[in-house]
Design a protein around this motif. Sequence first.
Motif, mmCIF file in Angstrom:
data_model
loop_
_atom_site.group_PDB
_atom_site.id
_atom_site.type_symbol
_atom_site.label_atom_id
_atom_site.label_comp_id
_atom_site.label_asym_id
_atom_site.label_seq_id
_atom_site.Cartn_x
_atom_site.Cartn_y
_atom_site.Cartn_z
ATOM 1 N N GLY A 117 0.825 -1.212 0.000
ATOM 2 C CA GLY A 117 0.000 0.000 0.000
ATOM 3 C C GLY A 117 0.858 1.261 0.000
ATOM 4 N N LEU A 118 1.938 1.249 0.742
ATOM 5 C CA LEU A 118 2.849 2.405 0.783
ATOM 6 C C LEU A 118 3.469 2.609 -0.597
ATOM 7 C CD1 LEU A 118 4.607 1.582 4.190
ATOM 8 C CD2 LEU A 118 3.280 3.637 3.764
ATOM 9 N N GLN A 119 3.898 1.491 -1.196
ATOM 10 C CA GLN A 119 4.502 1.605 -2.536
ATOM 11 C C GLN A 119 3.474 2.102 -3.547
ATOM 12 O OE1 GLN A 119 5.973 -2.443 -2.815
ATOM 13 N NE2 GLN A 119 8.058 -1.817 -2.247
ATOM 14 N N ALA A 120 2.233 1.585 -3.423
ATOM 15 C CA ALA A 120 1.181 1.978 -4.368
ATOM 16 C C ALA A 120 0.856 3.467 -4.236
ATOM 17 C CB ALA A 120 -0.068 1.136 -4.129
ATOM 18 N N ASN A 121 1.092 4.012 -3.053
ATOM 19 C CA ASN A 121 0.861 5.446 -2.834
ATOM 20 C C ASN A 121 2.122 6.270 -3.089
ATOM 21 O OD1 ASN A 121 -1.942 6.329 -1.568
ATOM 22 N ND2 ASN A 121 -1.521 4.203 -0.983
ATOM 23 N N ASN A 122 3.061 5.621 -3.760
ATOM 24 C CA ASN A 122 4.267 6.309 -4.202
ATOM 25 C C ASN A 122 5.152 6.793 -3.055
ATOM 26 O OD1 ASN A 122 5.911 7.031 -6.269
ATOM 27 N ND2 ASN A 122 5.124 9.148 -6.391
ATOM 28 N N ILE A 123 5.099 6.094 -1.940
ATOM 29 C CA ILE A 123 6.029 6.416 -0.847
ATOM 30 C C ILE A 123 7.360 5.743 -1.193
ATOM 31 C CG2 ILE A 123 6.421 6.368 1.645
ATOM 32 C CD1 ILE A 123 3.786 7.717 0.963
ATOM 33 N N GLN A 124 8.391 6.537 -1.284
ATOM 34 C CA GLN A 124 9.699 6.050 -1.764
ATOM 35 C C GLN A 124 10.649 5.770 -0.595
ATOM 36 O OE1 GLN A 124 10.372 5.590 -4.973
ATOM 37 N NE2 GLN A 124 8.355 6.369 -5.602
ATOM 38 N N PRO A 125 11.626 4.866 -0.814
ATOM 39 C CA PRO A 125 12.660 4.674 0.208
ATOM 40 C C PRO A 125 13.264 6.027 0.607
ATOM 41 C CG PRO A 125 12.923 3.041 -1.529
ATOM 42 C CD PRO A 125 11.829 3.976 -1.982
ATOM 43 N N GLY A 126 13.473 6.206 1.888
ATOM 44 C CA GLY A 126 14.035 7.468 2.380
ATOM 45 C C GLY A 126 12.974 8.489 2.761
ATOM 46 N N ASP A 127 11.728 8.310 2.257
ATOM 47 C CA ASP A 127 10.644 9.220 2.648
ATOM 48 C C ASP A 127 10.346 9.047 4.144
ATOM 49 O OD1 ASP A 127 10.402 10.145 0.112
ATOM 50 O OD2 ASP A 127 8.468 9.195 -0.325
ATOM 51 N N ARG A 128 9.799 10.103 4.745
ATOM 52 C CA ARG A 128 9.391 10.014 6.143
ATOM 53 C C ARG A 128 7.876 9.868 6.235
ATOM 54 N NH1 ARG A 128 13.043 11.968 3.764
ATOM 55 N NH2 ARG A 128 12.368 14.138 3.980
ATOM 56 N N VAL A 129 7.460 8.863 7.018
ATOM 57 C CA VAL A 129 6.032 8.649 7.263
ATOM 58 C C VAL A 129 5.791 8.906 8.745
ATOM 59 C CG1 VAL A 129 4.293 6.830 7.463
ATOM 60 C CG2 VAL A 129 5.588 7.073 5.341
ATOM 61 N N GLY A 130 4.962 9.876 9.061
ATOM 62 C CA GLY A 130 4.726 10.233 10.457
ATOM 63 C C GLY A 130 3.628 9.385 11.085
ATOM 64 N N THR A 131 3.704 9.233 12.406
ATOM 65 C CA THR A 131 2.609 8.577 13.136
ATOM 66 C C THR A 131 2.246 9.435 14.344
ATOM 67 O OG1 THR A 131 4.089 7.286 14.567
ATOM 68 C CG2 THR A 131 3.381 6.236 12.514
ATOM 69 N N LEU A 132 0.951 9.569 14.575
ATOM 70 C CA LEU A 132 0.427 10.174 15.805
ATOM 71 C C LEU A 132 -0.481 9.111 16.382
ATOM 72 C CD1 LEU A 132 -0.464 13.761 14.553
ATOM 73 C CD2 LEU A 132 0.989 13.269 16.536
ATOM 74 N N ALA A 133 0.077 8.213 17.153
ATOM 75 C CA ALA A 133 -0.703 7.016 17.509
ATOM 76 C C ALA A 133 -0.266 6.431 18.848
ATOM 77 C CB ALA A 133 -0.543 5.963 16.419
ATOM 78 N N TRP A 134 -1.217 5.784 19.510
ATOM 79 C CA TRP A 134 -0.953 5.057 20.750
ATOM 80 C C TRP A 134 -0.303 3.721 20.423
ATOM 81 C CZ3 TRP A 134 -1.162 8.135 24.610
ATOM 82 C CH2 TRP A 134 -2.115 9.153 24.673
ATOM 83 N N ASN A 135 -0.057 2.946 21.481
ATOM 84 C CA ASN A 135 0.509 1.611 21.276
ATOM 85 C C ASN A 135 -0.602 0.660 20.841
ATOM 86 O OD1 ASN A 135 2.688 2.884 22.345
ATOM 87 N ND2 ASN A 135 3.069 1.403 23.991
ATOM 88 N N THR A 136 -0.604 0.336 19.564
ATOM 89 C CA THR A 136 -1.622 -0.575 19.020
ATOM 90 C C THR A 136 -0.982 -1.480 17.971
ATOM 91 O OG1 THR A 136 -2.209 0.808 17.139
ATOM 92 C CG2 THR A 136 -3.400 1.250 19.201
ATOM 93 N N HIS A 137 -1.742 -2.511 17.550
ATOM 94 C CA HIS A 137 -1.235 -3.402 16.508
ATOM 95 C C HIS A 137 -1.043 -2.641 15.196
ATOM 96 C CE1 HIS A 137 -5.567 -3.284 16.108
ATOM 97 N NE2 HIS A 137 -5.489 -3.794 14.900
ATOM 98 N N ARG A 138 -1.887 -1.637 14.944
ATOM 99 C CA ARG A 138 -1.756 -0.891 13.680
ATOM 100 C C ARG A 138 -0.450 -0.084 13.673
ATOM 101 N NH1 ARG A 138 -7.578 0.541 14.623
ATOM 102 N NH2 ARG A 138 -8.703 -1.131 13.584
#
Length: 538
Positions: free
Chosen positions: A57-78
């Motif tokens: 899914g990340l690749q399909a959304n054109n997220i490339q190696p080296g890109d930063r993906v942020g998270t604002l999340a609690w401790n969960t399986h996701r």
Amino acid sequence: MPVPGNMMSLPLLISSILTHAVTNNPNQLIVTALGNGSIHRYRYADFATRTRKLAVGLQANNIQPGDRVGTLAWNTHRHLEIYYATAGIGVICHTINPRLHLDQIAFIINDAQDTVVFFDQHFSELVEQLIPLCPAVQQWVVLQEPDNACHEGRPNYAQWLQHDYAQFTWPQFDENTASGLCYTSGTTGNPKGALYAHRSTVLHAYASCHPDALGISRKNTVMPLVPMFHVNAWGLPYSALMSGAKIVMPGADLSGAALYQLCESEGVTLSAGVPSVWQGLVDHAQTNGLSFSTLDRAVIGGSACPPAMITALARMGVSVRHAWGMTEVSPLGTVCTLLPEQESFDDTEKLHILASQGRPLFGAQFSIMDENGQALPHDGKTTGNLMIRGNWVIERYYGHDETALENGWFHTGDVASIDANGYMRITDRSKDVIKSGGEWISSIDIENIALEHTDVLSAACIARADKKWGERPILIIMKKPATTPTAEGILALYKDRVAKWMVPDDVYFIDNMPMTATGKLQKTTLRTMFFEPREQSA
Ligand code: ADP
């Protein structure tokens, strides 16, 4: 002449932890508290499948190696899936602390230049405020499923898991590739990023599983109380999976009652967090006359663990492993366990040792130095600036060209002593040390004594400027509900315990103790509340 060894050289990649875990423990469980008593439960095998789907899914959304993906999340399986899917394809997982001030969060997202931010629905309001401040973020994805769940028309997580992943395999790349990014909380100046590598992360996880470190094995059920946005939950998402342990994610509710219930219902054996979160759990158990039926080890760090907490947990059958670390150190540097010959010591002596920050993990080296960078003796008495170097210690901050090191060492900003067996004891952060009449007073020692008082919930010792002595120690106390401790009663505890000149001059009571975004006493705020702010250096 040295000759090269003849062994294979496989890169130490985070995806190799996942592959190992799912190959050898496919049925082990990952459990998440979703709130309102609802529990999500699936196997490592299911986790691995969804993580592969997300990678596609990340690749399909054109997220490339080296890109930063942020998270604002609690401790969960996701959140765990995002950790592994991003790093697994060479993308950088940037965990953001939602408890920071809005401006700081926006600064961090913009500094990291996150392309996408995944967020828990819980943080929807915060995200609405962030969107205009962070124009470079292309997508804000709400961590909601199923597909029809939506947030203000924004994409939801399920849409990222819909791709065909049958042909997907984890790519192999250099083990020094960046894997994760975490910012210091920036109590002074703007936050700065620590950019972890696959190699440093895997080695840190390896070392932290050691019996004398966190001692994690397949037999354990591990519950990280420390958030995944606070230095990778101290590496537990990696070390627990590497060991094949059952993982229990507490979600958003970190109240003592919720944590106790989860601990008991899921058979948690090992848990880790800062003293302020443990305090809630201990208080809940004490108030209700409860003990723990499975919890064996409490890893406590992030700020000094009061000896009174070690004793309280011991009474409930739980042994404390006091740990020291920092964002720049991935974070673990030391963990405290007794040496075999210390097991026969009396309780007071043992408590004294267990309250120290412990001994280095293999892979982390320590030195204490004076102001001129000269190494000081490891005699257990001399204190100096704590310096560290090692396989998972920062070399430079994210986006900075200049090194963060001084002659090859990283200056931690802590003041400590080290003894002949390597036990390290923090006396203070250098900016919190109190200098009275030319002598140093450890604010941690003074706070620990106040915390022995049964009516004291939280204690902070700060310096007040003094014409004669330079500085004098002052105690700020938050009392337990429905109690009435007195200044005299608290000060009586210091008699014959410390030199007279170390006894605080005054005791002030406060309704709420200001805490930092990582759950530590906010002494800068206390100083401004009570006195003029002082210089930040010791
Ligand atoms: P921040 O506190 O700024 O959010 P960190 O989590 O990186 O960032 O904090 C690291 C600092 O926390 C250390 O330099 C030290 O001062 C303090 N610390 C961490 N563990 C302990 C401990 N066990 N005892 C005393 N201080 C600790």
